[in-house]
Design a protein around this motif. Sequence first.
Motif, PDB file in Angstrom:
ATOM      1  N   GLU A  64      41.503  25.171  29.703  1.00 29.61           N
ATOM      2  CA  GLU A  64      41.455  24.194  28.626  1.00 29.61           C
ATOM      3  C   GLU A  64      40.155  23.407  28.709  1.00 29.61           C
ATOM      4  O   GLU A  64      39.650  23.139  29.801  1.00 29.61           O
ATOM      5  N   ASN A  66      38.696  19.875  27.111  1.00 29.74           N
ATOM      6  CA  ASN A  66      38.864  18.673  26.292  1.00 29.74           C
ATOM      7  C   ASN A  66      38.158  17.519  27.011  1.00 29.74           C
ATOM      8  O   ASN A  66      38.791  16.660  27.611  1.00 29.74           O
ATOM      9  N   GLY A  67      36.850  17.547  26.966  1.00 31.21           N
ATOM     10  CA  GLY A  67      36.071  16.568  27.719  1.00 31.21           C
ATOM     11  C   GLY A  67      35.790  17.052  29.126  1.00 31.21           C
ATOM     12  O   GLY A  67      34.689  16.920  29.639  1.00 31.21           O
ATOM     13  N   HIS A  85      35.578  29.442  26.800  1.00 28.01           N
ATOM     14  CA  HIS A  85      35.383  28.073  27.293  1.00 28.01           C
ATOM     15  C   HIS A  85      34.568  28.065  28.589  1.00 28.01           C
ATOM     16  O   HIS A  85      33.750  27.170  28.814  1.00 28.01           O
ATOM     17  N   TYR A  89      31.144  26.040  28.773  1.00 19.80           N
ATOM     18  CA  TYR A  89      31.084  24.779  29.515  1.00 19.80           C
ATOM     19  C   TYR A  89      30.741  24.951  31.001  1.00 19.80           C
ATOM     20  O   TYR A  89      30.389  23.971  31.660  1.00 19.80           O
TER      21      TYR A  89
END
Length: 288
Positions: A64, A66-67, A85, A89
């Motif tokens: 995941e 999310n920040g 992702h 990231y």
Amino acid sequence: MKPPPFEYVAAHSLEEALDALATHGWDAKLLAGGQSLIPVLNFRLASPAVLIDLNPVRELAFVEANGVLRIGAMTRQRTLERHEHIARYAPLITAAMPFVAHPQIRTRGTIGGSLAHCDPAAELPAVCLALDATLVARSHRGERTIPARDFFFGLFMTALEPDEILTEIRIPPMTPDTRYAFREVARRHGDFALAGVALTLRLDAEGRIQSPRVALFGVHDAAVLAESAMRLLDGATPSEELLREAAHAVANDIEPSSDVHASAEYRTHLAQVLTARALHDALAQTTE
């Protein structure tokens, strides 16, 4: 060879796994992907009374963003290699994954299993050090977070307590101006590395190096940050002389051992050469 007899417990939830671990403690071993533990059992280097299988625990397999990038401990290494992702990231992970064993092994192996096993020649502990990851451990006593730099104690030793399960890895997203590199030398592709390096750094507006993180593996009793090199690099303007000095300095932070594959002196030489090449790779990268 066959493993010694053990009681098998298939946990279907994290709570079930924690219950079993709380009951059996030191007598139990957690089974993740099994790519390291099963050979250890077959060679009878470990004889746990109970094997707690985490594979049915689906809540531990996720990615995941999310920040913060959150990766469940039971996420397969092949998923890391391919996940969008991760590539966006934490591209250092994407770059390192093809060096982790072979596709068949990565299909079963998990990120949590590799980190908790803490093999000194494994790639993922060094990658987590370079990415300044935080590891999350759960037990019936609660949850605690452990910076990666405090997690890897030594040969097959981590900060995990006997009743704790590594549940999650949290990684601050790499900013668009973060440069990274991964290098290793192994006798054959897919073998454990004789030496390797994973690093990240940024350049400020004046071209000076900021926040360098240089992690080495295969040259110490666990993955280790090359603090001496990082101090030299931080705030300095890149030059050939600086990179040579930084690469030379990694010898201050490692204690390689000799074995049938390589001498300690050769591993030190590899660590220095790979660090220099990785620094050149990172500085040559184009960033947004």
